[in-house]
Scaffold this motif. Structure first.
Motif, PDB file in Angstrom:
ATOM      1  N   VAL A 192       0.777  -1.425   0.327  1.00 38.97           N
ATOM      2  CA  VAL A 192      -0.093   0.100  -0.091  1.00 38.97           C
ATOM      3  C   VAL A 192       0.943   0.836   0.000  1.00 38.97           C
ATOM      4  O   VAL A 192       2.046   1.169   0.663  1.00 38.97           O
ATOM      5  N   ASP A 193       0.607   2.406  -0.999  1.00 38.40           N
ATOM      6  CA  ASP A 193       1.256   3.624  -0.856  1.00 38.40           C
ATOM      7  C   ASP A 193       1.358   4.582  -0.646  1.00 38.40           C
ATOM      8  O   ASP A 193      -0.922   4.633  -0.746  1.00 38.40           O
ATOM      9  N   HIS A 194       1.843   5.275   0.575  1.00 34.48           N
ATOM     10  CA  HIS A 194       1.222   6.329   1.001  1.00 34.48           C
ATOM     11  C   HIS A 194       2.462   7.581   0.177  1.00 34.48           C
ATOM     12  O   HIS A 194       2.951   7.673   0.184  1.00 34.48           O
ATOM     13  N   VAL A 195       0.783   8.122  -0.393  1.00 36.21           N
ATOM     14  CA  VAL A 195       1.877   9.295  -1.933  1.00 36.21           C
ATOM     15  C   VAL A 195       1.601  10.582  -1.303  1.00 36.21           C
ATOM     16  O   VAL A 195       0.209  10.788  -1.012  1.00 36.21           O
ATOM     17  N   CYS A 196       2.453  11.382  -0.800  1.00 32.24           N
ATOM     18  CA  CYS A 196       2.279  12.742  -0.787  1.00 32.24           C
ATOM     19  C   CYS A 196       2.915  14.010  -2.204  1.00 32.24           C
ATOM     20  O   CYS A 196       4.033  13.684  -2.178  1.00 32.24           O
ATOM     21  N   GLU A 197       2.347  14.261  -2.235  1.00 33.14           N
ATOM     22  CA  GLU A 197       3.175  15.553  -3.367  1.00 33.14           C
ATOM     23  C   GLU A 197       2.569  16.698  -3.547  1.00 33.14           C
ATOM     24  O   GLU A 197       2.396  17.406  -2.175  1.00 33.14           O
ATOM     25  N   VAL A 198       4.450  17.133  -3.515  1.00 35.53           N
ATOM     26  CA  VAL A 198       4.932  18.483  -2.325  1.00 35.53           C
ATOM     27  C   VAL A 198       5.426  19.405  -3.982  1.00 35.53           C
ATOM     28  O   VAL A 198       5.656  18.687  -5.066  1.00 35.53           O
ATOM     29  N   PRO A 199       5.349  20.536  -3.566  1.00 38.53           N
ATOM     30  CA  PRO A 199       5.678  21.066  -4.482  1.00 38.53           C
ATOM     31  C   PRO A 199       7.318  21.160  -4.850  1.00 38.53           C
ATOM     32  O   PRO A 199       7.598  20.653  -6.411  1.00 38.53           O
ATOM     33  N   THR A 200       8.199  20.978  -4.371  1.00 37.46           N
ATOM     34  CA  THR A 200       9.224  21.119  -4.739  1.00 37.46           C
ATOM     35  C   THR A 200       9.844  19.861  -2.997  1.00 37.46           C
ATOM     36  O   THR A 200       9.832  19.714  -2.352  1.00 37.46           O
ATOM     37  N   PHE A 201      11.074  19.434  -3.817  1.00 37.69           N
ATOM     38  CA  PHE A 201      11.724  17.678  -2.983  1.00 37.69           C
ATOM     39  C   PHE A 201      11.807  19.495  -1.500  1.00 37.69           C
ATOM     40  O   PHE A 201      12.883  19.672  -1.942  1.00 37.69           O
ATOM     41  N   PRO A 202      12.141  18.009  -0.324  1.00 39.22           N
ATOM     42  CA  PRO A 202      12.326  19.487   1.002  1.00 39.22           C
ATOM     43  C   PRO A 202      13.756  19.158   1.140  1.00 39.22           C
ATOM     44  O   PRO A 202      14.331  17.749   0.527  1.00 39.22           O
ATOM     45  N   LYS A 203      14.042  20.190   1.757  1.00 38.61           N
ATOM     46  CA  LYS A 203      15.342  20.112   2.323  1.00 38.61           C
ATOM     47  C   LYS A 203      15.735  19.519   4.203  1.00 38.61           C
ATOM     48  O   LYS A 203      14.003  18.531   4.760  1.00 38.61           O
ATOM     49  N   GLU A 204      16.256  18.537   4.246  1.00 39.82           N
ATOM     50  CA  GLU A 204      16.620  18.143   5.006  1.00 39.82           C
ATOM     51  C   GLU A 204      16.587  19.402   6.474  1.00 39.82           C
ATOM     52  O   GLU A 204      16.410  20.465   6.517  1.00 39.82           O
ATOM     53  N   ASP A 205      15.810  18.222   7.819  1.00 34.27           N
ATOM     54  CA  ASP A 205      14.986  19.269   8.953  1.00 34.27           C
ATOM     55  C   ASP A 205      14.450  20.181   8.174  1.00 34.27           C
ATOM     56  O   ASP A 205      14.080  21.208   9.123  1.00 34.27           O
ATOM     57  N   SER A 206      13.016  20.032   7.712  1.00 34.08           N
ATOM     58  CA  SER A 206      12.130  20.988   7.528  1.00 34.08           C
ATOM     59  C   SER A 206      11.021  20.356   7.402  1.00 34.08           C
ATOM     60  O   SER A 206      10.469  19.874   7.465  1.00 34.08           O
ATOM     61  N   GLY A 207       9.886  21.352   7.006  1.00 30.41           N
ATOM     62  CA  GLY A 207       8.468  21.237   6.559  1.00 30.41           C
ATOM     63  C   GLY A 207       7.802  21.891   5.882  1.00 30.41           C
ATOM     64  O   GLY A 207       8.430  23.315   6.259  1.00 30.41           O
ATOM     65  N   GLN A 208       6.731  21.281   4.984  1.00 31.06           N
ATOM     66  CA  GLN A 208       6.260  21.902   4.009  1.00 31.06           C
ATOM     67  C   GLN A 208       4.974  21.429   4.039  1.00 31.06           C
ATOM     68  O   GLN A 208       4.818  19.992   4.805  1.00 31.06           O
ATOM     69  N   ARG A 209       4.049  22.010   3.553  1.00 36.06           N
ATOM     70  CA  ARG A 209       2.591  21.327   3.332  1.00 36.06           C
ATOM     71  C   ARG A 209       2.631  20.526   1.880  1.00 36.06           C
ATOM     72  O   ARG A 209       2.329  20.993   1.119  1.00 36.06           O
ATOM     73  N   ALA A 210       1.927  18.957   2.415  1.00 34.43           N
ATOM     74  CA  ALA A 210       1.325  19.260   0.702  1.00 34.43           C
ATOM     75  C   ALA A 210       0.879  19.303  -0.098  1.00 34.43           C
ATOM     76  O   ALA A 210      -0.126  19.242   0.262  1.00 34.43           O
TER      77      ALA A 210
END
Length: 405
Positions: A47-65
């Motif tokens: 089973v896949d849990h897919v999060c689509e993000v605007p751009t690949f996140p940097k280490e130790d960061s947060g963003q909304r999918a």
């Protein structure tokens, strides 16, 4: 180990069903009842849990999918649904593999999705465990690249004993479920275990006048010496670029001596030094810089041919190596003839998840339909190219070359 983390925030999604799920729809059986052929496909299901993000996140960061979807995934899930779609009722596609148990929530979800797409799941093995294997996928919208983190969740791989029993059952059910015409194995376990499965297939297949082919998918970096007995039993190898690169890095060329030339074909004639190249359709990738003959994929395939040595009597295997945006390469092991098919590039890459699985399904479809090596590579490139240009697996049959519909 660095204690860094990436946090992705999710908003509730109105649909649990992914666009990937309604891939082919349930195919209509041919007039007169059940398909006459059956394809056994042994590969991973998760089973896949897919999060689509605007751009690949940097280490130790947060963003909304931008988007989240729960979807059926894994090589087995993707390839069997595409293959069912392409065969369009002419063959029954049966998935073989492990689930913790049928009624485990994630297993019930993915098995239901497979059945809705027309894939047979009656040959599965219930093995116990904490849950169905899961993958967590970060998909970058700006590049269409994805990063996958997977977990087995305590579910072991399918046993060789279960595969042998399932293969025997498939041949025994030929009159009602379709006569087995092909078996595909993903090399997920040790070469020794996979060899037992291949041997079981050949033992059952020997009951038929026309021996149905066995194909093997190679991604993991197994020891090449340990793989040799298994490779000699396979009619088709589908080799991932990563596997080939690791073998090249491990000095396969040196270990197999000078692999620039292949043994002469069975008629004593030397193989062609120039790979066959299909007429490039619109959108095809350019030929690799430096010439096709020295491309790493062909250098690897030639070295592998030397390493395998003498082929079993009557066997003429075909080995395929996919190479991402460059395209796909193949070597017919008996004659040494090589082939190249450029990838079909899309104006915009939308979703690359499952493109390799789509290529494999399309290649198998073409071969079952009677295509030769070049036509099978072209079919794989056309359908996989279409897949990269869209989310999910719907309507891929329209990309199949007309001669193979």
């Amino acid at each position: 180990s660095s204690q860094k983390r990436v946090v992705i925030c999710l908003l509730p999604h109105p649909h649990l069903r992914s666009p990937m799920v309604a891939a082919a729809g349930t195919p209509m059986p041919p007039p007169g009842g059940a398909p006459a052929q059956r394809i056994l496909f042994c590969a991973n299901l998760c089973v896949d849990h897919v999060c689509e993000v605007p751009t690949f996140p940097k280490e130790d960061s947060g963003q909304r999918a931008l988007d989240y979807r729960k979807a059926i995934g894994g090589n087995g899930a993707n390839s069997t649904r595409v293959l069912t779609q392409l065969r369009n009722g002419r063959s029954r596609v049966s998935w073989l593999g492990p689930v913790p148990r049928r009624d485990e929530p994630d297993a019930a979800f993915v098995l239901g999705e497979l059945e809705a797409a027309g894939v047979d799941v009656e040959l599965l093995e219930e093995v116990g465990g904490d849950g169905l294997p899961s993958s967590f996928i970060l998909a970058s919208r700006d590049t269409a690249a994805r990063t996958i983190v997977s977990a087995r969740r305590g579910t072991r791989e399918m046993s060789a004993e279960h595969f042998a029993a399932a293969a025997g059952r498939a041949f025994a059910e030929g009159a009602t479920m379709g006569v087995p015409c092909w078996c595909h194995l993903e090399c997920r376990q040790s070469p020794a275990v996979m060899l037992k499965m291949a041997t079981s297939w050949h033992a059952e297949a020997s009951s038929l006048a026309a021996h149905p082919p066995l194909s093997l998918e190679l991604e993991k970096n197994w020891d090449l010496d340990e793989l040799m007995p298994l490779l000699r039993l396979c009619d088709h190898l589908l080799i991932d670029q990563g596997f080939a690169e690791l073998q090249l890095a491990d000095n396969i060329l040196q270990r197999c001596h000078d692999a620039k030339e292949l043994p002469s074909g069975p008629d004593g004639t030397p193989p062609s030094k120039r790979p066959k190249l299909s007429s490039a359709p619109e959108g095809a990738a350019a030929a690799p810089v430096g010439g096709l003959g020295q491309h790493p994929a062909l250098r690897f395939l030639r070295a592998l041919r030397r390493a395998v040595g003498e082929l079993p009597d009557g066997r003429s295997p075909c080995w395929v190596c996919t190479w991402g945006k460059s395209g796909s390469f193949a070597l017919e092991a008996a004659s040494g003839e090589t082939f190249f098919q450029p990838a079909i590039l899309q104006e915009k890459a939308v979703d690359s998840v499952g493109a390799g699985d789509t290529f494999i399904a399309s290649y198998l479809h073409a071969r079952i339909a009677g295509a030769g090596t070049q036509a099978a590579l072209a079919c794989g490139a056309a359908v996989a190219g279409r897949k990269v240009g869209q989310v999910g697996f719907a309507n891929l049959r329209s990309a199949v070359p007309q001669a193979l519909e």
